[in-house]
Design an enzyme around this catalytic site. Structure first.
Site, PDB file in Angstrom:
ATOM      1  N   ASP A   1      -0.243  -9.590  -4.404  1.00 51.76           N
ATOM      2  CA  ASP A   1       1.050  -8.878  -4.476  1.00 51.76           C
ATOM      3  C   ASP A   1       0.864  -7.530  -5.206  1.00 51.76           C
ATOM      4  O   ASP A   1       1.747  -7.072  -5.930  1.00 51.76           O
ATOM      5  CB  ASP A   1       2.145  -9.715  -5.143  1.00 51.76           C
ATOM      6  CG  ASP A   1       3.555  -9.267  -4.716  1.00 51.76           C
ATOM      7  OD1 ASP A   1       3.681  -8.299  -3.951  1.00 51.76           O
ATOM      8  OD2 ASP A   1       4.531  -9.898  -5.183  1.00 51.76           O
TER       9      ASP A   1
ATOM     10  N   LEU B   1       0.819  -1.222   0.000  1.00 47.81           N
ATOM     11  CA  LEU B   1       0.000   0.000   0.000  1.00 47.81           C
ATOM     12  C   LEU B   1       0.850   1.268   0.000  1.00 47.81           C
ATOM     13  O   LEU B   1       0.320   2.373  -0.061  1.00 47.81           O
ATOM     14  CB  LEU B   1      -0.969  -0.005   1.191  1.00 47.81           C
ATOM     15  CG  LEU B   1      -1.990  -1.154   1.218  1.00 47.81           C
ATOM     16  CD1 LEU B   1      -2.916  -1.028   2.421  1.00 47.81           C
ATOM     17  CD2 LEU B   1      -2.809  -1.219  -0.063  1.00 47.81           C
TER      18      LEU B   1
ATOM     19  N   ASN C   1       8.344  -9.582  -9.731  1.00 48.59           N
ATOM     20  CA  ASN C   1       9.328 -10.373  -9.003  1.00 48.59           C
ATOM     21  C   ASN C   1       8.622 -11.298  -8.022  1.00 48.59           C
ATOM     22  O   ASN C   1       7.930 -10.808  -7.133  1.00 48.59           O
ATOM     23  CB  ASN C   1      10.277  -9.426  -8.234  1.00 48.59           C
ATOM     24  CG  ASN C   1      11.421 -10.187  -7.594  1.00 48.59           C
ATOM     25  OD1 ASN C   1      11.715 -11.310  -7.993  1.00 48.59           O
ATOM     26  ND2 ASN C   1      12.052  -9.594  -6.598  1.00 48.59           N
TER      27      ASN C   1
HETATM   28 ZN   LIG Z   1       8.051 -10.581  -2.534  1.00 44.29          ZN
HETATM   29 ZN   LIG Z   2       5.300  -8.392  -2.324  1.00 44.58          ZN
END
Ligand SMILES: [Zn+2]
Ligand SMILES: [Zn+2]
Length: 430
Positions: free
Chosen positions: A308, A67, A281
């Site tokens: 994510d 965030l 990633n």
């Molecule tokens: Zn990560």
């Molecule tokens: Zn992350």
């Protein structure tokens, strides 16, 4: 958002992930709680919402997002991020602590909670750092962060490289019954913007091998077995990690895992566009890995789906592929991508799919079990599974717009929901 007194959700299909059932039921909400659930309820004077043809599920939990507050408020704030989360059906979110400064103390956990309360959108359950300043050396104030409301610890963004430090984090968290979330990425390999393989070679992109993830996961799984502590593996992206987790679970290791919609939706072939929005990633892997991630979700090896969600400003992403920051925003497309790739593709039932974003993360984090039973908090989403829609930039609630999914046809859509006394609607003209 307005404050309803009594609301009857009439004729919807109620998804119960705990009992793996879907039933046509009415749901009566009163004073922020579920008052009654059943067939053709009578509720004189209640606001009636026709839910025929729609599905109703417990609000989703995103156990891994970013965030950006404090420190990178130009990319996202707790207020904008939690509003975007609601638009994706996530009524509870767990922000990772790699902010600036990192969340490594009780005061910073309290800061996040206060900001979330002020905003009044999705509820926030902070994740604290494993180590002070995420530096991988000294343990953070884990006990007092838990007291303040942290639900897990992680140095996400980096792997805890020193095995003695990771051992101590696991031992310490065991005493507090907190899961340790590992971002598995060996240090020492060149940082790969792409998965090392045919595509990276053809495109000439700096590449990292998948063994960077799986070897890191192997060490942490063995340390979890050694310490009898709880380990959670973040963003599983490759086949070898899925096999290792399956092996560890069979041995009785207390390991759980999550993956993200992009790892079961996309492969490294997407990088041929050289669109920096596909850089993430761990990197997008091969189709063999994508299939292994789906199989892992289907057999329960991978417990949860997390986004994510990683907002970055336009200027940060509009650079060459090799130097662009990794990650993209994920709240607002997660449900639809999973519905398409897992449910419509007949890999998971709807109830099992919903469980990966409700009961599974709740179990891992020790949150109240999401359900639609009388007495429970009104915490639910309303879904239109027949919807076919295209996500465009003008619909975005996040402060950032870095997503590779604009213009893609999406299947199934979150149209609204309830959280305590609030109802929220995100019906955009289709
Ligand atoms: Zn990560
Ligand atoms: Zn992350």
């Amino acid at each position: 958002m307005k404050k309803p007194e009594r609301v009857l959700l009439a004729g919807g299909r109620v998804v119960d992930p705990g009992n793996r059932r879907v039933r046509i039921w009415d749901v009566l909400i009163q004073d922020g709680r579920i008052a009654k659930v059943g067939k053709q309820l009578r509720a004189t004077g209640a606001q009636r919402i026709d839910c025929r043809g729609k599905h109703i599920a417990p609000g989703f939990i995103d156990m891994h997002c970013h965030l950006r507050e404090p420190g990178q408020e130009d990319a996202e704030t707790i207020a904008t991020g939690t509003k975007a989360a609601l638009a994706g059906g996530f009524t509870k979110v767990c922000p990772m602590p790699n902010t600036d400064p990192p969340i490594d103390s009780e005061a910073l956990v309290r800061f996040e909670l206060a900001r979330a309360k002020e905003a009044g959108f999705a509820r926030v359950y902070p994740i604290g750092s494993c180590t002070k300043a995420r530096a991988g050396k000294e343990l953070a104030e884990i006990g007092s962060m838990k007291q303040a409301g942290a639900v897990a610890v992680s140095d996400d963004g980096s792997w805890v490289d020193d095995p003695q430090v990771m051992r101590r984090v696991l031992e310490y968290c065991k005493a507090f019954d907190l899961p340790v979330i590992s971002h598995c990425e060996l240090t020492g390999f060149p940082y790969g913007v792409a998965n090392e393989g045919l595509v990276s070679t053809r495109l000439g992109l700096a590449a990292g091998p998948d063994v960077s993830e799986s070897a890191a996961a192997a060490r942490d799984i063995l340390l979890a077995e050694f310490t009898h502590a709880r380990l959670h593996i973040a963003h599983v992206s490759c086949a070898a990690t899925v096999s290792l987790i399956r092996w560890a679970k069979a041995r009785g290791v207390q390991v759980t895992a999550e993956t993200c919609p992009h790892y079961f939706t996309l492969t490294d072939a997407a990088l041929e566009t050289f669109d920096t929005n596909f850089k993430v990633n761990p990197p997008l892997r091969t189709d063999k890995d994508r299939q292994a991630v789906i199989d892992g979700l289907a057999d329960g090896t991978i417990d949860a789906i997390a986004t994510d969600h990683a907002p970055h400003t336009k200027s940060a992403k509009e650079v060459e592929f090799d130097i662009a920051p990794a990650g993209f925003i994920g709240f607002e497309t997660a449900f639809s991508l999973g519905y398409e790739q897992l449910v419509l593709a007949k890999k998971l039932s709807l109830a099992d799919y919903v469980s990966r974003m409700t009961t599974a993360p709740a179990r891992i984090l020790g949150l109240p079990m999401p359900c639609l039973q009388p007495g429970a908090d009104a915490d639910l989403v309303i879904l239109d599974l027949k919807a076919r829609w295209t996500w465009t930039r003008d619909q975005v609630f996040s402060r950032s717009q870095n997503s590779p999914f604009f213009g893609r046809q999406l299947h199934g859509r979150v149209i609204g929901g309830f959280l305590g006394h609030k109802q929220f609607w995100f019906l955009h003209p289709a």
